[in-house]
Structures are given as C-alpha cells and as structure tokens.
Design a protein around this motif. Sequence first.
Motif, PDB file in Angstrom:
ATOM      1  N   GLY A 428       0.790  -1.212   0.000  1.00  0.00           N
ATOM      2  CA  GLY A 428       0.000   0.000   0.000  1.00  0.00           C
ATOM      3  C   GLY A 428       0.824   1.264   0.000  1.00  0.00           C
ATOM      4  O   GLY A 428       0.277   2.358   0.180  1.00  0.00           O
ATOM      5  N   ALA A 429       2.150   1.130  -0.209  1.00  0.00           N
ATOM      6  CA  ALA A 429       3.005   2.303  -0.343  1.00  0.00           C
ATOM      7  C   ALA A 429       3.538   2.426  -1.768  1.00  0.00           C
ATOM      8  O   ALA A 429       3.672   3.529  -2.290  1.00  0.00           O
ATOM      9  CB  ALA A 429       4.164   2.239   0.643  1.00  0.00           C
ATOM     10  N   ARG A 430       3.862   1.294  -2.393  1.00  0.00           N
ATOM     11  CA  ARG A 430       4.324   1.253  -3.790  1.00  0.00           C
ATOM     12  C   ARG A 430       3.491   0.186  -4.502  1.00  0.00           C
ATOM     13  O   ARG A 430       3.980  -0.878  -4.864  1.00  0.00           O
ATOM     14  CB  ARG A 430       5.811   0.921  -3.862  1.00  0.00           C
ATOM     15  CG  ARG A 430       6.739   1.817  -3.051  1.00  0.00           C
ATOM     16  CD  ARG A 430       6.859   3.215  -3.659  1.00  0.00           C
ATOM     17  NE  ARG A 430       7.816   4.033  -2.938  1.00  0.00           N
ATOM     18  CZ  ARG A 430       7.534   4.792  -1.883  1.00  0.00           C
ATOM     19  NH1 ARG A 430       6.295   4.806  -1.389  1.00  0.00           N
ATOM     20  NH2 ARG A 430       8.459   5.538  -1.301  1.00  0.00           N
ATOM     21  N   SER A 431       2.186   0.480  -4.685  1.00  0.00           N
ATOM     22  CA  SER A 431       1.226  -0.530  -5.130  1.00  0.00           C
ATOM     23  C   SER A 431       0.523  -0.130  -6.419  1.00  0.00           C
ATOM     24  O   SER A 431       0.404   1.053  -6.743  1.00  0.00           O
ATOM     25  CB  SER A 431       0.153  -0.751  -4.049  1.00  0.00           C
ATOM     26  OG  SER A 431       0.673  -1.403  -2.916  1.00  0.00           O
ATOM     27  N   SER A 557       2.171  -5.355  -6.642  1.00  0.00           N
ATOM     28  CA  SER A 557       3.357  -4.510  -6.581  1.00  0.00           C
ATOM     29  C   SER A 557       3.440  -3.576  -7.788  1.00  0.00           C
ATOM     30  O   SER A 557       3.060  -3.923  -8.900  1.00  0.00           O
ATOM     31  CB  SER A 557       4.617  -5.371  -6.495  1.00  0.00           C
ATOM     32  OG  SER A 557       4.688  -6.273  -7.574  1.00  0.00           O
ATOM     33  N   PHE A 558       3.964  -2.390  -7.556  1.00  0.00           N
ATOM     34  CA  PHE A 558       4.072  -1.346  -8.580  1.00  0.00           C
ATOM     35  C   PHE A 558       5.357  -1.584  -9.374  1.00  0.00           C
ATOM     36  O   PHE A 558       6.423  -1.069  -9.062  1.00  0.00           O
ATOM     37  CB  PHE A 558       4.087   0.027  -7.899  1.00  0.00           C
ATOM     38  CG  PHE A 558       3.777   1.187  -8.814  1.00  0.00           C
ATOM     39  CD1 PHE A 558       3.904   1.103 -10.188  1.00  0.00           C
ATOM     40  CD2 PHE A 558       3.350   2.394  -8.274  1.00  0.00           C
ATOM     41  CE1 PHE A 558       3.621   2.179 -11.012  1.00  0.00           C
ATOM     42  CE2 PHE A 558       3.062   3.485  -9.073  1.00  0.00           C
ATOM     43  CZ  PHE A 558       3.202   3.374 -10.453  1.00  0.00           C
ATOM     44  N   ASP A 571      10.562   6.719 -11.085  1.00  0.00           N
ATOM     45  CA  ASP A 571      10.280   5.313 -11.411  1.00  0.00           C
ATOM     46  C   ASP A 571       8.783   5.108 -11.609  1.00  0.00           C
ATOM     47  O   ASP A 571       8.346   4.421 -12.537  1.00  0.00           O
ATOM     48  CB  ASP A 571      10.751   4.390 -10.276  1.00  0.00           C
ATOM     49  CG  ASP A 571      12.245   4.347 -10.097  1.00  0.00           C
ATOM     50  OD1 ASP A 571      12.977   4.663 -11.049  1.00  0.00           O
ATOM     51  OD2 ASP A 571      12.676   3.986  -8.978  1.00  0.00           O
ATOM     52  N   ALA A 572       7.998   5.690 -10.711  1.00  0.00           N
ATOM     53  CA  ALA A 572       6.548   5.527 -10.782  1.00  0.00           C
ATOM     54  C   ALA A 572       5.998   6.125 -12.072  1.00  0.00           C
ATOM     55  O   ALA A 572       5.136   5.526 -12.734  1.00  0.00           O
ATOM     56  CB  ALA A 572       5.894   6.178  -9.563  1.00  0.00           C
ATOM     57  N   PHE A 573       6.492   7.298 -12.462  1.00  0.00           N
ATOM     58  CA  PHE A 573       6.000   7.940 -13.686  1.00  0.00           C
ATOM     59  C   PHE A 573       6.404   7.141 -14.923  1.00  0.00           C
ATOM     60  O   PHE A 573       5.595   6.973 -15.854  1.00  0.00           O
ATOM     61  CB  PHE A 573       6.533   9.375 -13.775  1.00  0.00           C
ATOM     62  CG  PHE A 573       6.040  10.110 -14.992  1.00  0.00           C
ATOM     63  CD1 PHE A 573       4.696  10.393 -15.149  1.00  0.00           C
ATOM     64  CD2 PHE A 573       6.932  10.507 -15.983  1.00  0.00           C
ATOM     65  CE1 PHE A 573       4.231  11.068 -16.277  1.00  0.00           C
ATOM     66  CE2 PHE A 573       6.478  11.180 -17.115  1.00  0.00           C
ATOM     67  CZ  PHE A 573       5.127  11.456 -17.259  1.00  0.00           C
ATOM     68  N   ARG A 574       7.634   6.621 -14.954  1.00  0.00           N
ATOM     69  CA  ARG A 574       8.062   5.809 -16.098  1.00  0.00           C
ATOM     70  C   ARG A 574       7.191   4.571 -16.245  1.00  0.00           C
ATOM     71  O   ARG A 574       6.775   4.210 -17.346  1.00  0.00           O
ATOM     72  CB  ARG A 574       9.535   5.414 -15.943  1.00  0.00           C
ATOM     73  CG  ARG A 574      10.531   6.483 -16.329  1.00  0.00           C
ATOM     74  CD  ARG A 574      11.931   5.913 -16.446  1.00  0.00           C
ATOM     75  NE  ARG A 574      12.444   5.434 -15.167  1.00  0.00           N
ATOM     76  CZ  ARG A 574      13.108   6.194 -14.304  1.00  0.00           C
ATOM     77  NH1 ARG A 574      13.348   7.468 -14.592  1.00  0.00           N
ATOM     78  NH2 ARG A 574      13.545   5.689 -13.161  1.00  0.00           N
TER      79      ARG A 574
END
Length: 611
Positions: A428-431, A557-558, A571-574
């Motif tokens: 729930g933090a990098r999901s 997982s993200f 990383d999240a945007f890519r």
Amino acid sequence: MRILGLSALYHDSAAALVEDGRIVAAVQEERFSRKKHDARMPKLAIASCLEIGRIGLKDIDLVAFYEKPFVKFERLLETYAALAPRGFTSFRRAVPLWIKEKLFQKDALIRELKALEPSVNWADRLVFSEHHASHAASAFFPSPFEEAAVLTMDGVGEWTTTSLAHGQGSNLEIRREIHFPHSIGLLYSAFTYYTGFKVNSGEYKVMGLAPYGTPRFAQTILDHLIDLKPDGSFRLDQSYFNYSTGLTMTNARFDALFGGPPRNAESPLTQRDMDLAASIQAVTEEVVMRLARSIRTETGARNLCLAGGVALNCVANGKIAAAKLYDRIWIQPAAGDAGGALGAALAAYHLQAGGARAPRTGRDDMQAALLGNAYEQADIEARLTAAGARFTTLSDDDLIARTADALAGNAAVGWFQGRMEFGPRALGARSILGNPMSPDTQRTLNLKVKFRESFRPFAPAVLRENVADWFELDEDSPYMLLVAGVREDKRLPHSAEDSSKEGLDLLNVPRSRIPAVTHVDYSARVQTVDANTHPRFHALIRAFADRTGVPVVVNTSFNVRGEPIVCTPEDAFRCFMATDLDVLAVGNCLLEKGQQDPALKTDYKSAFEPD
C-alpha cells in the motif's frame, strides 16, 4: 548503540539500521539499482538507511553481516570431497570464484566499508551472524511476542537449511537443525526449475500455479525423493538431484521419475506442470505442518514466528493458522535473504551486545514494513515536473475521493505514498490497485500492466475491521503472508459447464463477488489494513467501500515483470507511462493518462530480464 545490518553477495542484498534495538530503516539494494535480486554490496541501501537515520557511517558502532562466509566455503569443499569425482566441472568453476571473491569476504567487506568511510577501523566493528540465526532473529525480536517458537526454512545458509528455535525475552536459542543437502527449500526449488521457472525467483509462481492442478505426484515425491518423519525431520535422496555438485537442480533420474525433461521457460504450461506444482505444494505443506507441531510440543510455546524463504509460502502459513496449533503466528515480511540484514543487526544487539528487548505492546516492531525512504510533497512535485508529468495537486480528502472514484470506475491505479516497504510485497506504499469486483481486473492487470503470466493471482487488501465479513480469517495479516478462503456467502454458484473445466480454463470462471482476488480454489492472499499503522491506505479503501459496499481493493506490486518495485517518483511515472495504468497518485499529486504527453510513452519492459 547503532548497528548496520548487511546481507549481500548471494542474492537480495539489503541494509538495515537498528538503534538501541529499535528498527530505524531497512531497504533492498535492488530498489535503487533497478536490478532485480541485486547481490552486490548494498552501497545505495546503506546510504538510504543513513539518510533516514540522519547519521553518517562513522556513527555506526557495529556492522553485522548476515552469515559466515568461511563456514559456507567449508560446506562447499566438504560436499565436493564427499561426492568426488562427481561434480568436478561445477567444482572447477565454483572454487576459483570462491577463493577470489568469497573466501576472504571479511577483508572484502572491510575494504568496501573503508572506501565509504576511511576514518574508521572497520575490522574492530565488523561482526558476523550465522545465516539461520539471522533469520530467527528477524522473526522473533520484532514480533509482538514475549515468548515464541521460531521456525526458519530456506534453501541453505552455511550448513543449515531448517532451524527450530525458542525465543524468550532477549534470548533466542536454536534447539534443532536440519543440514545441507537435505532442504525443503531446495526441494521446492527443484520443482521450480523442473516446471520451467527461475530458481530463487519463480517459487511463488509454482505456489500460484498449484491450485490449477491436482497433487497426483505427491505420493511419488514422498516415496522416492523425501523420507519424511513424524516430527517433520527429513532426508532427501540425492540420487535424484544435481544441486550439490552440478549446474542444474535435477538430473536424468528425476526426469525419468516424472516422465520427461524440465519444461522450457516461456513454453506453454501443461496440466502435468500444474499437477507437479500442486504436488510439491502439498508435500511442502505437510513438512511445514509437522515441523510446526514438533516445535510446539518441544517448546510448549503458544506463539510461532516464521522466517526464511519458505516462510513466504503463504498457503502453507495459512494452513498452520487454520489448524490452530498456536494462539498466534507472526511472519517476518522480509522473510528471505534481504531480511537477514535486519536479523543480523538485531542478533548483534540482543545476542552479542546483550541489549535488552523492549516490553511487548501487542504490536510488532516492523512499523507495517514501511521502513524505506519517503519524499516530501515539494520534492515530488519538482521530480514529476522535471520528468515532464502533468498533474494536479490535491488536498488529502480530494486525493482520496478522486482515487476511490477511479477505482470504482474500474481504473488501474498506481499508488505511491509515504515510506517504501521492506520485503518482496507491496503493502500500500508502492502498489498498483484495482477494483476486485470486476471479472476483467485480473487479466487486465496481468497482461496489460504487469506483462506477466495470466494465471498469477492478485491479493486483496481489506480493512482490518471487515476481514471476517469477507474471508475465513479473523486475525491480523498486515504483510500479505496468510492465505484464507473467501467466505461461503461471498462465493458464486457454478454452472455444470464451469464445473467441468480444468487447468487454465478455470481462470475465466468468476468464483465470488470479488473475482479479481479469488483464486481458483476460492482462496485469497489476504492483507489486512489497519487505520493506525496505514492511515492513508485505510482511508482510500474506506472511501472505495463507501462507493461500492466492498471494503476490499486489489493490491499488487508497482512494477512490470522482471522490474524491482518502484522506488522514486520518477520510477513511478516511467512505469505509469509504459503500461496501461489509467491513474497515478504520488503523494498528493494526481496524474491521469489522457492528460500526459504521448511522446513520453515508452515500452521499457524489454529492459528487464523476465523473472
């Protein structure tokens, strides 16, 4: 006293910072290096831990390494000597590497630390813990229990593959061990290899594949491969395996026993592969149950702690919980080798330095596993702007409302909030989140977002106060490490046609009101979300429940297949731009795919080696 724990130089390198027995930070190197299972010296993870702790490396009193390399080298030599001349090719390849890089690992570690901080005499501050002692310490010392039985199981450490221990207060005593080459972890990995998946990476795929098969090979395994005793102790018949001295896990005799060669990676899965997965899963569950009963009888403890790679087998964990052998069980969320860094630091503090353990409060000390780095809102906005992202900055309430609306509308959402998780699970933090009620969610997320096998199940994140309303579970499961059934009243009836399906055809049969998180055997890998430890994630699920009547979201997982979980806003945007994610929430920034510059869309899944 400040202690830096390290695991490195095999797989899943990590660093952890412990101050006077309190866990300050714990992170894996792969998150920063972007190399899955990165085994190198965790320099980036060390830097992150020090930054979180707001100290320099010179302020560290002890550095604790998670295993004893010389003892491991002793095992390598003794194994080859005992089995010579078989395995000479492997010996010829392995020994020069060991002599060059690993036999003198203490000196190498001192050199690495000296390069990072030259002013310290690191020879005086470097200590070592045994591999399974590190696992046991990572399981017991952060647990909520004053006293517990402790069971650790993995492939192999130095010599030990399984340990049974007893923890009480600040003491931790290993009572019994099973030694290499007899290993339930390596037996499971042999079937991982044989069914065409990658060892030390694909074991969870075998676990996910098992419900599609029937355990028709289980008795064959028990008759030929493993001599299993009533107390859970066992021996493996090495004539079927090649891992002790060879370059593969299994051999021709193993092939003959199961009717053919190993499956080629990426080739179509057959019913035989599914039945093999079901069989090794059933045998593993029996081994784990017998060991759990045995250590319960031996110690009299009413609580159980688990660690080691086999403790990530959440189906087996769920069987222990359902059997009510113990009042409570607690599993280290970073149960694999990465968690050894934390265990080494805790073992050094409690067992070597004699540090007292804080009184138990009923909660564990892992802080919901949210032990990594975080980003301030202003920093998030600056990073996203530099990356070319187009976003809206919202209030807390508006962010929750907009994201819940998107989930209720069947959007696939990237969710990047607060401190990064420690361990292999996104909590729930990098999901990546989805609507569990949609029958299309599992296929969409697997094939269009994660770029992975369609059979892989997804986990439900459910409000802790509502878990018993939806699942056959009424206890904490914050780390997604217990499997439980979906409640009967939430299941859907089957047609005669559906009941006749088998194998991967079962994937398309809706089984409950929350089909996206209900596996083909009506099970689910449950994560409970508590308002105190995870307030923003809890608020999001509550808002989704207000809109849908269902206090559950899909949580995975993200990342894409083969990629480590995202670490930074960039990383999240890519990942957002490379997949069919619809919405991205980073801090209080909300991004919608339709508003982004199409020129920034990329296809980067080929940059990562398939896991």
